[in-house]
Design a protein around this motif. Sequence first.
Motif, PDB file in Angstrom:
ATOM      1  N   LEU A  60      25.727   2.035  57.782  1.00 31.75           N
ATOM      2  CA  LEU A  60      25.307   2.532  56.472  1.00 31.75           C
ATOM      3  C   LEU A  60      24.092   3.437  56.610  1.00 31.75           C
ATOM      4  CD1 LEU A  60      25.464  -0.785  54.398  1.00 31.75           C
ATOM      5  CD2 LEU A  60      27.217   0.996  54.541  1.00 31.75           C
ATOM      6  N   SER A  61      24.041   4.461  55.778  1.00 30.06           N
ATOM      7  CA  SER A  61      22.838   5.289  55.689  1.00 30.06           C
ATOM      8  C   SER A  61      21.807   4.543  54.843  1.00 30.06           C
ATOM      9  CB  SER A  61      23.171   6.632  55.036  1.00 30.06           C
ATOM     10  OG  SER A  61      23.530   6.437  53.669  1.00 30.06           O
ATOM     11  N   TRP A  62      20.585   5.078  54.786  1.00 27.72           N
ATOM     12  CA  TRP A  62      19.561   4.456  53.947  1.00 27.72           C
ATOM     13  C   TRP A  62      19.980   4.462  52.481  1.00 27.72           C
ATOM     14  CZ3 TRP A  62      16.009   1.443  55.879  1.00 27.72           C
ATOM     15  CH2 TRP A  62      15.544   1.652  57.176  1.00 27.72           C
ATOM     16  N   LYS A  63      20.584   5.567  52.031  1.00 27.20           N
ATOM     17  CA  LYS A  63      21.012   5.650  50.631  1.00 27.20           C
ATOM     18  C   LYS A  63      22.120   4.646  50.336  1.00 27.20           C
ATOM     19  CE  LYS A  63      22.750   8.863  47.128  1.00 27.20           C
ATOM     20  NZ  LYS A  63      23.764   7.900  46.647  1.00 27.20           N
ATOM     21  N   GLN A  64      23.092   4.543  51.239  1.00 27.98           N
ATOM     22  CA  GLN A  64      24.169   3.579  51.051  1.00 27.98           C
ATOM     23  C   GLN A  64      23.621   2.151  51.042  1.00 27.98           C
ATOM     24  OE1 GLN A  64      26.539   5.057  54.422  1.00 27.98           O
ATOM     25  NE2 GLN A  64      28.279   5.298  53.020  1.00 27.98           N
ATOM     26  N   LEU A 121      20.626   1.197  50.154  1.00 33.95           N
ATOM     27  CA  LEU A 121      19.922   0.987  48.890  1.00 33.95           C
ATOM     28  C   LEU A 121      20.907   0.705  47.763  1.00 33.95           C
ATOM     29  CD1 LEU A 121      17.284   1.011  47.242  1.00 33.95           C
ATOM     30  CD2 LEU A 121      17.599   3.482  46.963  1.00 33.95           C
ATOM     31  N   ASP A 122      21.986   1.481  47.688  1.00 36.72           N
ATOM     32  CA  ASP A 122      22.998   1.269  46.651  1.00 36.72           C
ATOM     33  C   ASP A 122      23.590  -0.136  46.752  1.00 36.72           C
ATOM     34  OD1 ASP A 122      22.646   3.787  45.637  1.00 36.72           O
ATOM     35  OD2 ASP A 122      24.399   4.665  46.619  1.00 36.72           O
ATOM     36  N   VAL A 123      23.934  -0.544  47.968  1.00 38.38           N
ATOM     37  CA  VAL A 123      24.540  -1.859  48.171  1.00 38.38           C
ATOM     38  C   VAL A 123      23.603  -2.972  47.727  1.00 38.38           C
ATOM     39  CG1 VAL A 123      25.270  -3.515  49.942  1.00 38.38           C
ATOM     40  CG2 VAL A 123      26.138  -1.177  50.005  1.00 38.38           C
ATOM     41  N   ILE A 124      22.337  -2.870  48.101  1.00 40.40           N
ATOM     42  CA  ILE A 124      21.384  -3.929  47.759  1.00 40.40           C
ATOM     43  C   ILE A 124      21.128  -3.992  46.257  1.00 40.40           C
ATOM     44  CG2 ILE A 124      18.971  -4.646  47.964  1.00 40.40           C
ATOM     45  CD1 ILE A 124      20.781  -5.340  50.360  1.00 40.40           C
ATOM     46  N   LEU A 148      30.565  -3.360  50.782  1.00 39.82           N
ATOM     47  CA  LEU A 148      30.519  -2.832  52.147  1.00 39.82           C
ATOM     48  C   LEU A 148      31.835  -2.176  52.528  1.00 39.82           C
ATOM     49  CD1 LEU A 148      28.650  -5.750  53.970  1.00 39.82           C
ATOM     50  CD2 LEU A 148      27.711  -3.559  53.235  1.00 39.82           C
ATOM     51  N   ASN A 149      32.935  -2.787  52.123  1.00 36.07           N
ATOM     52  CA  ASN A 149      34.246  -2.218  52.429  1.00 36.07           C
ATOM     53  C   ASN A 149      34.424  -0.850  51.787  1.00 36.07           C
ATOM     54  OD1 ASN A 149      37.588  -2.585  51.404  1.00 36.07           O
ATOM     55  ND2 ASN A 149      36.994  -2.374  53.536  1.00 36.07           N
ATOM     56  N   LYS A 150      33.954  -0.710  50.568  1.00 33.04           N
ATOM     57  CA  LYS A 150      34.092   0.576  49.872  1.00 33.04           C
ATOM     58  C   LYS A 150      33.128   1.630  50.412  1.00 33.04           C
ATOM     59  CE  LYS A 150      37.466  -0.753  47.580  1.00 33.04           C
ATOM     60  NZ  LYS A 150      38.788  -0.218  47.995  1.00 33.04           N
ATOM     61  N   GLU A 151      32.155   1.199  51.202  1.00 33.83           N
ATOM     62  CA  GLU A 151      31.273   2.162  51.871  1.00 33.83           C
ATOM     63  C   GLU A 151      31.847   2.605  53.215  1.00 33.83           C
ATOM     64  OE1 GLU A 151      28.943   3.750  50.761  1.00 33.83           O
ATOM     65  OE2 GLU A 151      28.009   2.650  49.111  1.00 33.83           O
ATOM     66  N   GLY A 152      33.086   2.215  53.468  1.00 26.64           N
ATOM     67  CA  GLY A 152      33.766   2.692  54.670  1.00 26.64           C
ATOM     68  C   GLY A 152      33.777   1.723  55.832  1.00 26.64           C
TER      69      GLY A 152
END
Length: 357
Positions: free
Chosen positions: A80-84, A86-89, A113-117
Amino acid sequence: MSNLQQDRQLLEKLSPSRMLLPVVIGLGVVGFMFWRSYKPGDLAPLADARPWWLLVTLLVLLVRDLGYVYRIKHISEETLSWKQSLDVIMIWEFASCVLPSAVGGTAIASFLLNKEGIPLGKSLAYVMVTAMLDNLYFVVAVPLVILLAGDYIYPHEALQGGFVLTLKIAFGLSYVFTLAYSGLMAYALFVNPHSVKRLLVRLFSLKGLHRWRRRAYHHSLEMVHASAQLRGNSLGYWLQAALSTAFVWTARYLVIGCLIAAFVPITAGTFGIIFARNLIYKVVLLVAITPGGAGFAEGAFPTFFRKFAGSDTMTNFILLLYRIVTYYLYLVLGTIFLPRWVGRVFGKKVVKEVMAS
């Protein structure tokens, strides 16, 4: 049922419309407590407030969330990137606010997490790692705080002897269960997942436990898959994951002490007792059936922290601040982050459907 339909059902659980019930319950309980306890002059300590402690509270919340973001980024092996992250949390925290405490945001985490690839198997593995580390923090922290705080960890001043004994027994049982479950998860992830799978299936095949056999079977399969996904990670990986977990949970338990210190002079020893009581307070909230523990969190707060906050009215005021910065704030942030995330992952059409549901 198609994957798209399943996704939409999960998103409906995160609909902002679900905010209404916990907000009404929580504010209703606080309002009633204020109405019942308020006396002229009870809020006089506000004139002598120490604003720097409020700034410390906000700083603790900020570093806690940054710690969560770092932890999920690290546990996901930098996928995950930092932006991803942050969104997840932020959405994970929002889910914890709109789902019952016994369920929490973990139920939705692997979906995010699954939808983030991240493949589903790895998503489940990463969520199980966070759950295991969270439980291990509790297992390690409890003996330490009992050693430091002793019997002061229990609210003798607010409960009669029988109720304190009941609380001690419940807390002890929760600790034993968490210890056993954490040990089982660690053994399954790092040693022999297949033997744990067989144990769970046999255990839940016994009379009286049969109704949970299917769930135990699926959970044991998740452990097997998680073990396969996580093998080979270095000692450094696990040390950073463990240290970041200790960091975020310690910060989480500091918030109430910081808020009380903003209005009532307390010693370092008292601050430590407040920190220790947080562990029991959180265990009590696990039985809450309302979204985010609304009503339960407000009702139980004075039992544990009235002694340190002063009057009933000041206790209720600090409770209100506590719920604002640890609960209502994340409801608001969730309504900001969720539509943006859904739009990025599913498209604008789905955003309208989720927001309208």
